[in-house]
Scaffold this active site. Structure first.
Site, short mmCIF file in Angstrom:
data_model
loop_
_atom_site.label_atom_id
_atom_site.label_comp_id
_atom_site.label_asym_id
_atom_site.label_seq_id
_atom_site.Cartn_x
_atom_site.Cartn_y
_atom_site.Cartn_z
N GLY A 149 0.87 -1.18 0.00
CA GLY A 149 0.00 0.00 0.00
C GLY A 149 0.90 1.21 0.00
O GLY A 149 1.87 1.29 0.76
N ALA A 150 0.57 2.17 -0.88
CA ALA A 150 1.47 3.30 -1.10
C ALA A 150 1.83 4.02 0.20
O ALA A 150 3.00 4.31 0.48
CB ALA A 150 0.84 4.28 -2.09
N ALA A 151 0.83 4.32 1.03
CA ALA A 151 1.08 5.09 2.24
C ALA A 151 1.88 4.28 3.26
O ALA A 151 2.80 4.79 3.91
CB ALA A 151 -0.24 5.56 2.84
N ASN B 50 -3.67 4.44 -13.41
CA ASN B 50 -4.51 3.76 -12.43
C ASN B 50 -4.89 2.40 -12.98
O ASN B 50 -4.63 2.06 -14.14
CB ASN B 50 -5.76 4.60 -12.12
CG ASN B 50 -6.51 4.09 -10.90
OD1 ASN B 50 -5.90 3.68 -9.91
ND2 ASN B 50 -7.83 4.09 -10.97
N LYS B 51 -5.53 1.63 -12.16
CA LYS B 51 -5.96 0.25 -12.47
C LYS B 51 -6.50 0.14 -13.90
O LYS B 51 -7.30 0.96 -14.34
CB LYS B 51 -7.05 -0.14 -11.47
CG LYS B 51 -7.58 -1.54 -11.59
CD LYS B 51 -6.55 -2.63 -11.39
CE LYS B 51 -5.75 -2.44 -10.12
NZ LYS B 51 -4.61 -3.38 -10.01
N LYS C 187 1.64 10.01 -4.53
CA LYS C 187 1.41 9.37 -5.83
C LYS C 187 1.96 10.22 -6.98
O LYS C 187 1.97 9.76 -8.12
CB LYS C 187 -0.08 9.13 -6.06
CG LYS C 187 -0.77 8.29 -5.01
CD LYS C 187 -0.29 6.87 -5.00
CE LYS C 187 -1.08 6.00 -4.04
NZ LYS C 187 -2.48 5.83 -4.38
N CYS D 159 -12.10 -0.51 -9.16
CA CYS D 159 -11.08 -1.09 -8.29
C CYS D 159 -11.34 -0.74 -6.83
O CYS D 159 -12.46 -0.41 -6.44
CB CYS D 159 -9.68 -0.63 -8.74
SG CYS D 159 -8.35 -1.69 -8.09
N ASP E 12 -2.56 5.08 -9.16
CA ASP E 12 -1.31 4.44 -8.80
C ASP E 12 -0.17 5.45 -8.87
O ASP E 12 0.72 5.46 -8.05
CB ASP E 12 -1.03 3.27 -9.74
CG ASP E 12 0.11 2.42 -9.24
OD1 ASP E 12 -0.07 1.77 -8.19
OD2 ASP E 12 1.18 2.44 -9.86
#
Lengths: 318, 318, 318, 318, 318, 318
Positions: free
Chosen positions: A23-25, A209-210, A235, A130, A199
């Site tokens: 997860g990015a964060a 993104n997805k 991001k 998503c 993303d």
């Protein structure tokens, strides 16, 4: 130079590499914290040595997932804050920067959610693609503002993350209609707002993104439905400021088709790109914790955050 | 009137209702043949009685699947050909018409395929959606013309008919790349022609086809890729000439999500429309066995075939 | 806290509430001047008390028309300039800020007009919608530059402010053709530039302006005619930076239809929104006294002016 | 004031006027260097006198080609850097600024090329219009990055600068297909990226470039092909920030048609505009040495570089 | 030739000229009936004389309002049906044709309404422009089909025929929201179908209708809302088959602005075109009593009805 | 079969092959006349032998330029008219058909010109591409109708046929502005109508015309300028009804670049397609001598003219 990296840094790096940390964060927070740990643990005798250690730790962390956007952004933030001529001042400023980063991170999704929620009206039906915690933060904040929302949830093949989104929305008592991805255009006529995550966001205003986001955005524009991207500033991809494109991950083909079923069909190629690229002209706004932006202006925020360079500060000469 | 229907007609009707007989052309052929059987079997004493029996048989057949397009088209064709003042002349003309219909049907897909193939160039990559024998007939004819083709095949959730398409293409040695539906816009940049079938074609030029077609068509236009519909004339829906819209079947929700998985998510609505509607401005051509048409002109062919009325000839007064 | 507000502030507030003081610039100037009066009149004993009084005065003014954009912008400007640790320094800086604000306001329309005029060419025919002094300032400046202009003036139902525009243009000897609003698309073929004002400008690049602007902008794009918005920076809406949408006033239904005529029709709903929202993709430029901007970049100017927050500085803790 | 201009300045001015010195970067460099020469040569006794001389020199240079964009940008840069209260400090700062400008200029095209190259992928076919060293720098950098490129080169009537582009590309071993300008839309289907330069870039995001660029951009968007402008920052036109439009040079009619051939046709008007204007909505990115920007955001960079004014600093009061 | 026209024909002509007889269908019916009267009243001794009289009568009628579309269509229909070599056979066939025309006319609006109604769904909100009995016939038929409808009614300046539409809809208990024309784009988001009539339909698919239709159609497309034209075939303009454009009536300027109000403004031009032209690409369907057509195909119906010529049959040599 | 072809037929065929006979109408006329000559000259003893000779003559003619559209259309017309059971009746009907064809051909351009002229208004400026006598016939007819026209003439590289167009227009005293092709979009803002011819028209509504037409049409739509194609029905391509595409001739590379100049550049590919394909959505009308049609409806006329088959009637069994 044979610089040592603190064992705690190695542990974090391993967890990122093995996707224990994901997860990015979460990745970003862990990386910043790892640098703080390195700073605290350092017994460097000179400022130069301290810096060398920090560079080594950052490089070590960076190499675990070079295509993630949030990870180098975290490292960059700490290096921008690390300043001083003595070991002690460097250490203190690095630790402070890491803490400041974490503190901003903690607040970011809430702030972003509040801003995105302001774009939604009471009674709106939103369409999701998503599963994006940033996008859902906007929904949650809107609910907190007392707005009633409904959702049309695209299942989001191949991994059906729409199911996770649906479950979260149900926990908040949001009425959910689940559809296959191909049904999106038909249901857009019943939708007031499309809400997606990201993303990565590029300096030319593109949203990565997805897979499926770009087709959804084109249809939303054609159907006259507004669409926004919810994306924390971790991001924003600095490399795109100098023209670099975001590398699109090709994922496991088995996600698309079961190997046994595939065998029956015969010799086919299967392609499973994780993301696609939505041009800015099909996106109405990018919502960040630092405000909302037309995609064409996100570069302004990137210049504020990163300056003009996309170099990696930890790679500079010690 | 208590008119008797031949047992063979009842049997065919039952098979259609239970989907033993399925596929637009198969249904149409069976229905025409059933009317011929009725005509042959009739021991009506008067022309009026004969007609009444034929009307009854047609109505009986029609009621099995009133939303199918090809079935009433078959009935209509036979009734248009049935002419005379005696039982014998009526019988003969009805049987002739049914045979003529079947003979046209036998030729239709080949003729259509030839025409569609002419639109494809050697070396083209085509993108497919769902599984359409009409669309595949174009590919087959192009291969027969000695053209090399490749295909990008959308899996076409929820029932993955793309897998059947892929298998057929592989039997013809066409290289196949399988993708999820959401990846369509990304792969359109590598595609020369999009090729879809139709469930029904409307007088206003709309194409009713497998859910996802309209979004695909919008993206194809946006990406500058030509797109054609392959549809035998039994797919032309006479009712749309008088403004009727084509009813869209809502299919079983379990196709979209497994009940057990659904239960875990909680109380959600699932919608599973089988088809969507593509406006003519996003479609370049409709290819039939009677030639190709811009969608906006298909009504010209419909007027040639059906006249102006959309009434059901078997419902008129005897 | 029971803080007193100067009587002069109360008087101004009353005049704003009762629309004795109206027009974005006039309101803004009066509000800033009222704060200066409050500052001058204060006999606060401490800096904190002075600040409390100023906050109270600002809040009092703000509450008269919370949906006006220029009013809080004026307050914000004064508070941004008010600085110091003593009553005297606070007083002086507040008065200075109010004067600076007024001085910028005095110059703004002329500067804006000059910039907008530069976009017009000699011989151009412009189309106007509603009555906007900012838009007319562009025309006036173009005339001063020696350019010949003609105008097609939309009457702008329901209140026909086009008549005021027509009268002003005639005083400047500009040939005027008056048309109903519905005739706009037809006359766009004879028009070189569309010129509108704004009630508010949002961070996502949307222009909120008199109802009918968005349809006009869509037609102008379709007809290939450039269109610009003339808007002083007091129209930039800080709240939109954090996603807030601009509230659209619903005006008196009697503006749309005479009550007696309405009664004859029977029970109907009448809706009379004052404004609509034009997305940035249909607007070529926003012209302000600080330069011209593509709508997608106006957020850059907003960040320069307001920083990142959309909070009201007078609401902060004393 | 009767201020003397250094002979070297006069010589440079003459060379610019007579187009001995040509090309945006060359002119800019020569102008900055001329100001440095003036500064070095000055024997002014006071700071005011020195400034007056510098103003005179700048004005003298400026007047040679007032429509060139790069020339005043060079002058502006030197004046922004010239600072001090003594002749010596002014002289030194002016000379330093001129050198800094030259040094940036030297690096600019390489930096820009690197950034533009990042947008290109290995195997891409690019389409070019006219001959732009900035655009070609992107190709060169991409080749240096190891990417294989092919090119479709538009001849670019009336002066066929496409031939120069073709020759350059051949020297780099890039396969070239030469076409007439009218064939562009047909060949866009075989092209991955369109790459053009700029004569000037405006604050509203418009790109002023060789005639034919705007039609090419419209077709590229229609065909779904990305298009970028390569333009050093000396092409950014400060005057457009205040609404000024870029004057389009009308060139010699004999470039379009041979006089003898023209005479045979009879009395006709021939128009030969050198440039046209491409709106930002048809351009994907403007690539500069300071990074890439969506056209709608180039004003952000212009504000960083020029501030808000478009005044000429050398015209101010001494 | 000094041919006499029956007094009854003169009376009808006078009523048409003075607009005692108005409305496309009413005019058409009266004209056909007048020709029948002429036929019945004729005491011509030879077939040639009879024909001459009929030509004279038709010309006399035609000249009353040469820009009306339905009038010559009525004349044409009668002449197409008039056939024979004797006075009696000509008379009978002319009378028969006039009656057939009237009978078709009587049925036309109902048939058309039924077809248009089929395009509407239960629960739809329709937007109307102006007052068209053809368009309202679709609403009425939909109500008869048991569908619930709501309406957003544009007032339709300058003559506010929207009020008549509103009143009619209220008599049918349809909920009505009245808006000014400029509010159309804003309310399109709440509308499912736009429904307009036509003054004339051209062979190139253009719809000539009340001023404002074309802008509405452009906005409807932009907002993704379907739009249809309801037009009886007497609105099809044969002259357009040979490229003639439909002449647009310029109506009284006092409809736009009261003379006294106008005087206050000063010397202005007022233009009040009654109609505008909507290109086929912004219209989804033209609904006639003979079926629905994409606008691009209406020429097919025109060729069926009129043949290829746009000549006036009554002008031919006797 | 060893069937003899009349010497006159061989002579015509030779002239066509060597382009002594050129231009669509001239070729068509010569071919029809040659068939008449063959018919007249035949001394066939039986109807079958006569038919065999005619087939042989037609095939001989056809093979000279199989890609020309008008030639087989002429042959087809004669064969459609040739009917009978005796040599004499066949001969007569063939000769009659050839004469009828020629007579229609003689009238066609005038009729077409009249129809196209009706679309132009007094005072219009038209833009032309290449040299088309059909397009110019519209201009001439408009001048005859007393309309004043001006023209913007694109030179039309590589062969500059615009010069011929300019010369013709000057002979008619039409003011002409000559521009390079790349200047088209810029000058569209000063143009009321674009007017082009056609090399061939396809059943899917595509117009095949001189390279550059499709880009011009895209720009005309984008600029809001109407565009029409003038094309006699001999340009309608029957083969396209069954999906065949029109083969695009690649012309001599030396037309694009002088060989000596080319050599200097180095090894390059030069491509010189004669035509491109304009999709129907960018063309407003196709004007023929049989009336005007939206491109999407031209198939209706083709079906009237050719029936459903695209077979060559002279190839059938004798």
């Amino acid at each position: 130079m044979d610089t040592e990296v603190a064992p705690a840094v190695e542990a974090v790096a391993a967890d990122i590499a093995e996707m224990e940390i994901r997860g990015a964060a979460t990745i970003a927070g862990a990386a910043a914290e790892a640098l703080a740990t390195q700073a605290r643990a350092s017994d460097a005798g000179t400022a130069d040595q301290f810096r060398a250690e920090m560079h080594a730790a950052a490089s070590y962390l960076y190499d675990t997932r070079p295509t993630a956007v949030s990870l180098p952004n975290a490292l960059r933030f700490v290096f921008q804050g690390m300043d001083g001529t003595t070991v002690e001042s460097l250490r203190q400023s690095a630790v402070d920067a890491a803490e400041r980063f974490q503190s901003q991170l903690d607040r970011a999704q809430d702030d972003l959610g509040e801003i995105g929620a302001n774009r939604l009206r009471d009674g709106d039906t939103v369409m999701t693609h998503c599963h994006s915690t940033d996008a859902l933060a906007c929904v949650e904040a809107a609910l907190d503002q007392g707005k009633d929302l409904s959702a049309v949830v695209k299942e989001t093949r191949p991994r059906n993350q729409g199911h996770i989104t649906a479950e979260q929305l149900r926990q908040w008592d949001v009425p959910v209609t689940l559809i296959v991805d191909s049904a999106a255009r038909r249901y857009l006529d019943e939708v007031d707002h499309v809400l997606v995550g990201a993303d990565a966001v590029a300096a030319d205003g593109s949203v990565v993104n997805k897979i499926g986001t770009s087709g959804l955005a084109v249809s939303a524009r054609e159907r006259g439905v507004p669409i926004m991207t919810a994306a924390q500033i971790i991001k924003l991809h600095p490399g795109t400021m100098t023209g670099h494109t975001v590398e699109i991950e090709m994922r496991d083909e088995d996600e698309v088709i079961d190997p046994s079923e595939r065998e029956e069909i015969g010799q086919i190629t299967v392609e499973n790109p994780a993301f696609d690229v939505t041009p800015p002209r099909y996106m109405d706004a990018i919502v960040t914790e630092r405000g909302q932006f037309p995609p064409e202006s996100i570069v302004t925020l990137m210049r504020e955050l990163f300056g003009e360079t996309s170099a990696r500060p930890w790679e500079g000469p010690v």
